[in-house]
Design a protein around this motif. Structure first.
Motif, PDB file in Angstrom:
ATOM      1  N   ARG A 160       0.623  -1.194  -0.062  1.00  0.00           N
ATOM      2  CA  ARG A 160      -0.131   0.120  -0.007  1.00  0.00           C
ATOM      3  C   ARG A 160       0.898   1.204  -0.083  1.00  0.00           C
ATOM      4  NH1 ARG A 160      -5.141  -1.505   3.952  1.00  0.00           N
ATOM      5  NH2 ARG A 160      -6.249  -2.995   2.258  1.00  0.00           N
ATOM      6  N   ASN A 508     -13.566  -1.847   5.357  1.00  0.00           N
ATOM      7  CA  ASN A 508     -13.679  -3.241   4.996  1.00  0.00           C
ATOM      8  C   ASN A 508     -14.880  -3.921   4.778  1.00  0.00           C
ATOM      9  OD1 ASN A 508     -13.780  -6.176   5.706  1.00  0.00           O
ATOM     10  ND2 ASN A 508     -11.946  -6.133   4.659  1.00  0.00           N
ATOM     11  N   ALA A 520     -13.683  -6.318  -0.032  1.00  0.00           N
ATOM     12  CA  ALA A 520     -13.252  -4.981  -0.723  1.00  0.00           C
ATOM     13  C   ALA A 520     -13.111  -3.991   0.393  1.00  0.00           C
ATOM     14  CB  ALA A 520     -14.693  -4.378  -1.184  1.00  0.00           C
ATOM     15  N   GLU A 521     -11.778  -3.258   0.149  1.00  0.00           N
ATOM     16  CA  GLU A 521     -11.265  -2.477   1.285  1.00  0.00           C
ATOM     17  C   GLU A 521     -10.846  -1.114   0.855  1.00  0.00           C
ATOM     18  OE1 GLU A 521      -9.492  -4.484   4.841  1.00  0.00           O
ATOM     19  OE2 GLU A 521      -7.597  -3.519   4.181  1.00  0.00           O
ATOM     20  N   GLY A 522     -11.273  -0.131   1.675  1.00  0.00           N
ATOM     21  CA  GLY A 522     -10.846   1.193   1.167  1.00  0.00           C
ATOM     22  C   GLY A 522     -10.008   1.662   2.378  1.00  0.00           C
ATOM     23  N   TYR A 523      -8.772   2.432   1.879  1.00  0.00           N
ATOM     24  CA  TYR A 523      -7.862   2.840   2.907  1.00  0.00           C
ATOM     25  C   TYR A 523      -7.183   4.195   2.706  1.00  0.00           C
ATOM     26  CZ  TYR A 523      -4.224   1.428  -0.074  1.00  0.00           C
ATOM     27  OH  TYR A 523      -3.666   1.460  -1.212  1.00  0.00           O
ATOM     28  N   ILE A 555      -8.211   1.270  -3.090  1.00  0.00           N
ATOM     29  CA  ILE A 555      -9.184   0.293  -2.921  1.00  0.00           C
ATOM     30  C   ILE A 555      -8.667  -0.885  -3.367  1.00  0.00           C
ATOM     31  CG2 ILE A 555     -11.507  -0.543  -3.844  1.00  0.00           C
ATOM     32  CD1 ILE A 555     -12.139   2.384  -4.294  1.00  0.00           C
ATOM     33  N   ASP A 556      -8.902  -1.989  -2.404  1.00  0.00           N
ATOM     34  CA  ASP A 556      -8.229  -3.377  -2.625  1.00  0.00           C
ATOM     35  C   ASP A 556      -9.446  -4.287  -2.825  1.00  0.00           C
ATOM     36  OD1 ASP A 556      -5.506  -2.568  -2.583  1.00  0.00           O
ATOM     37  OD2 ASP A 556      -5.532  -3.213  -0.353  1.00  0.00           O
ATOM     38  N   ILE A 557      -9.507  -5.123  -3.901  1.00  0.00           N
ATOM     39  CA  ILE A 557     -10.779  -6.030  -4.046  1.00  0.00           C
ATOM     40  C   ILE A 557     -10.162  -7.574  -4.171  1.00  0.00           C
ATOM     41  CG2 ILE A 557     -12.706  -6.620  -5.575  1.00  0.00           C
ATOM     42  CD1 ILE A 557     -12.770  -3.548  -6.170  1.00  0.00           C
ATOM     43  N   SER A 575      -5.914  -4.050  -6.994  1.00  0.00           N
ATOM     44  CA  SER A 575      -5.626  -2.956  -6.208  1.00  0.00           C
ATOM     45  C   SER A 575      -5.510  -1.548  -7.104  1.00  0.00           C
ATOM     46  CB  SER A 575      -4.412  -3.187  -5.502  1.00  0.00           C
ATOM     47  OG  SER A 575      -4.371  -4.141  -4.628  1.00  0.00           O
ATOM     48  N   TYR A 576      -6.336  -0.393  -6.490  1.00  0.00           N
ATOM     49  CA  TYR A 576      -5.737   0.744  -6.868  1.00  0.00           C
ATOM     50  C   TYR A 576      -5.195   1.593  -5.970  1.00  0.00           C
ATOM     51  CZ  TYR A 576      -6.973   5.511  -8.098  1.00  0.00           C
ATOM     52  OH  TYR A 576      -6.541   7.177  -8.211  1.00  0.00           O
TER      53      TYR A 576
END
Length: 721
Positions: A160, A508, A520-523, A555-557, A575-576
């Motif tokens: 990340r 998450n 799906a996780e945003g950080y 964002i991770d998927i 991953s973005y």
């Protein structure tokens, strides 16, 4: 006479009937919904019944006086009622949910679990070592998960938008100080440890527990296996070396496992020489070994791990600033000990103690210069845990890290320069898991650290929340502050700096049902107090400060399906990443070279019964990585072309205990470019010349034969491939 006997029997029977008591009542949950199938009985007797669809129950007993009524039901806490037997009539009983049960909420934000016993597992231990292109390296397999970036010229974990040095590795809760093999510049490394040692892996991409510190981005927790189930011998013959291992068991509770491995790339280089930017004088060669002793008591577990590694290489590499290739020589020795002891007391108390120590030396030659380094590091830890109930537990502990680093540099004129440092770092932590219901849970923790080298004290709060609105899906939130001592390359020259800081914010969502997993996780990660210096690389005369900062957000998927198609298992990660930082010698905020904006990974594994084979493919894609072109005005303003890698493996079972294995990394031979090196001075036309930094070879082939000899005659090394 006969009439008298009948009269006596009637009196006895009537006396018995008069002594019987009827116990009745209703069982409901906290919302007054009836509970069907609850077990109700008098403690110490066979008298009891089950509740019906309306939650009602009734039964008779001959017991008298004070009694204990027990009401139990799966997924609910056992309920006890104590009193006189006459009290248990039309009694109303409310059962409370057994929080943290198997179908309850779990705290998963920022963490991937890999283990057979994990409720939140997305990978199994077998997956770590059967991924195409990984060749048994657990770090390469983890790079197929979202949040990671494949930096193929390095080989370590980049998470990340963080550097590889922002990720720390722990075995059984104890720090591993040099988890990767030493290697040459722009040549990928591998993890030092054998994958089959571990029963489970917890990979945190952010927001990790207060128990762990000194990592700005991520921690990788490796948990070793307990006592093995049988004795066996493993033999491997590979295109790059070979190995042998054996496990001995005593009294079912004690075991000793060892393995020895030898690697030599010389035969491989003879067949498929490296042609891109390097010439091997002496290809990479290493000998390594591991020994694990385990002893399981009635209420205790003791583990002792020892690992050693000796490696050397001699290589010439292309450099844009030299007319000829630059020679680099390396000899590395590493010895690591790890011991842990856990004891379970009465009343749900447990105590864990442990220690790890590592000695690491490097003898390096660069052209005619020499660099010798010696690193002695240790970790002591004591942790207590108390389960007050299945709703609340508390863990707390203290630990101490000691580092003694020495470096000697000698130039071609025999001038010597010495530097180094000694640091003692104390840490203390406390953390609690609180389950308010099967739908809502939280983890609250705090960590404090004091370093003698920097004379600095820091406190880090950590918190995680999880809410499960329906059976198979849940939401999680996590926040935490994280500190890390500046890298050795800085503090060996200057100690007038402070710890670097990162704050994590994570949201998450996770869904797991019938062999399918979706995450799906945003950080957002906020960097502060990053180290900056005013020279190209850290030097004794550099000016250092903690004025750097930055951010990483994305964002991770993740999606995995192992049930829809028979014999097929696959997962996909995307991953973005949007990140910028001003650190090191960056003149302004910019995206570092190791951080592409988009990453995609797809892994497939298919078992073919007719061929007695497991066939796997993995594909990795990443958009171009930023690099700085001194011929333009924009700092880090250009990007390489996209990264692409398709890998393949095939494991064929000759018989139950013999496996022939073949794999190829980068099957299509894609010429991936990681970065560009520019000349330090412009040419006659005023242009800075450059060369592309690429892997030593586009593709890597591996062939191996693996033979297991075990007491059951069925085990094999498919788990290790």
């Amino acid at each position: 006479m006969k009439n008298n006997i009948l009269l006596i029997l009637l009196l006895l029977t009537s006396g018995t009937l008069l002594a019987q008591q009827t116990i009745s009542g209703t069982v409901t949950d906290a919302k007054n919904n009836p509970i069907e199938g609850a077990n109700i009985y008098l403690e110490g007797t066979y008298d009891g019944a089950s509740s019906d669809a309306q939650g009602k129950f009734t039964f008779e007993t001959e017991e008298e006086g004070l009694q204990t009524l027990v009401v139990s039901m799966l997924s609910y806490e056992t309920h006890y009622e104590a009193g006189d037997i006459s009290y248990f009539t039309d009694i109303q009983i409310k059962l409370l949910e057994s929080f943290n049960s198997l179908d309850g909420v779990t705290l998963t934000a920022g963490t991937f679990e890999a283990g057979d016993n994990s409720k939140a597992s997305v990978l199994k231990p077998l997956d770590i070592v059967t991924t195409a292109g990984a060749a048994g390296d657990f770090v390469t397999a983890l790079q197929t998960l979202p949040g990671t970036t494949t930096v193929n010229e390095d080989g370590r974990l980049f998470v990340r938008g963080g550097t590889a040095d922002e990720t720390q590795v722990f075995i059984d809760g104890l720090r591993v100080f040099q988890p990767f093999n030493a290697t040459a510049n722009n040549t990928p490394t591998r993890g030092r440890f054998s994958p089959f040692l571990f029963k489970g892996i917890s990979f945190s991409t952010g927001g990790y527990s207060a128990e762990y510190g000194q990592a700005l981005s991520s921690v990788l927790l490796l948990n070793t296996t307990d006592v093995p189930v049988q004795e066996q011998t493993d033999i491997s013959v590979m295109s790059v070396g070979g190995g042998v291992g054996h496990t001995k068991i005593w009294n079912e509770d004690q075991s000793l496992s060892f393995n020895v491995n030898y690697l030599n790339l010389a035969p491989y280089e003879e067949l498929i020489p490296s042609t891109q930017g390097m010439r091997w004088i002496s290809p990479f060669e290493s000998i390594s070994g591991e020994t694990v002793f385990r002893s399981k008591g009635e209420k205790s577990m003791f583990k002792l791990y020892t690992g050693f590694n000796h490696a050397n290489l001699d290589i010439e590499q292309e450099d844009i600033n030299f007319d000829d290739f630059v020679r680099f020589r390396l000899r590395n020795n590493n010895l690591y000990f790890n011991a842990s002891y856990k004891y379970y007391f009465e009343n749900d108390w447990s105590l864990t103690s442990g220690a790890s120590i590592a000695w690491d030396t490097n003898d390096i030659g660069i052209i005619e210069d020499k660099v010798d380094t010696k690193d002695t590091s240790s970790h002591l830890k004591l942790k207590a845990r108390k389960n007050f109930s299945n709703r609340f537990d508390l863990s707390f502990g203290v630990e101490y890290f000691h580092t003694d680093y020495e470096e000697t540099y000698e130039d071609a004129a025999n001038n010597q320069f010495e530097n180094g440092f000694v640091d003692g770092l104390w840490g203390a932590f406390a953390e609690s898991d609180i389950f308010l219901s099967n739908q809502f849970a939280m983890k609250l923790g705090v960590r404090a650290e004091q370093t003698s080298l920097l004379e600095e004290f820091r406190v880090s709060p950590r918190a995680s929340l999880a809410y499960k609105p329906w059976e198979n899906g849940q939401f999680s939130l996590a926040y935490g502050d994280f500190y890390q001592r500046p890298l050795t390359e800085v503090v060996k020259f200057n100690t007038d700096v402070g710890m670097e800081k990162a704050s994590h914010y994570i949201l998450n969502y996770q869904y797991i049902n019938n062999g399918k997993t979706f995450r799906a996780e945003g950080y957002y990660k906020d960097y502060d107090q990053l180290i900056r210096f005013d020279t190209e690389m850290p030097q004794f005369n550099s000016t250092y400060s903690n004025t750097g900062d930055g951010y990483a957000m994305g964002i991770d998927i993740f999606w995995r399906d192992s049930k829809s198609i028979e014999n097929l298992d696959y997962w996909a990660s995307y991953s973005y990443l949007d990140t910028e930082r001003q650190y090191r010698n960056f003149p302004e905020r910019a995206t570092p070279n190791f951080a592409p904006k988009h990453n995609l990974s797809v892994v497939t594994k298919y078992w073919v019964n007719d061929l007695r084979s497991q066939i796997g493919f993995s594909y990795a894609y990443a958009t171009g990585r930023p690099y700085n072109n001194p011929n333009t005005a924009d700092f880090m303003g250009e990007r390489t072309r996209s990264f692409s890698n398709l890998s393949f493996n095939w494991a064929y079972l000759i018989d139950q205990q013999k496996i022939l294995y073949f794999s190829v990394n980068n099957l299509l031979g894609t010429n991936n470019i990681s970065n560009y090196q520019y000349a330090s001075t412009p040419n006659a036309d005023g242009v800075f010349d450059r060369r592309a930094i690429t892997p030593p070879a586009d593709s890597f082939f591996f062939v191996g034969f693996f033979w297991t000899i075990s007491t059951d005659g069925k085990s094999n090394q498919l788990d290790n491939l």
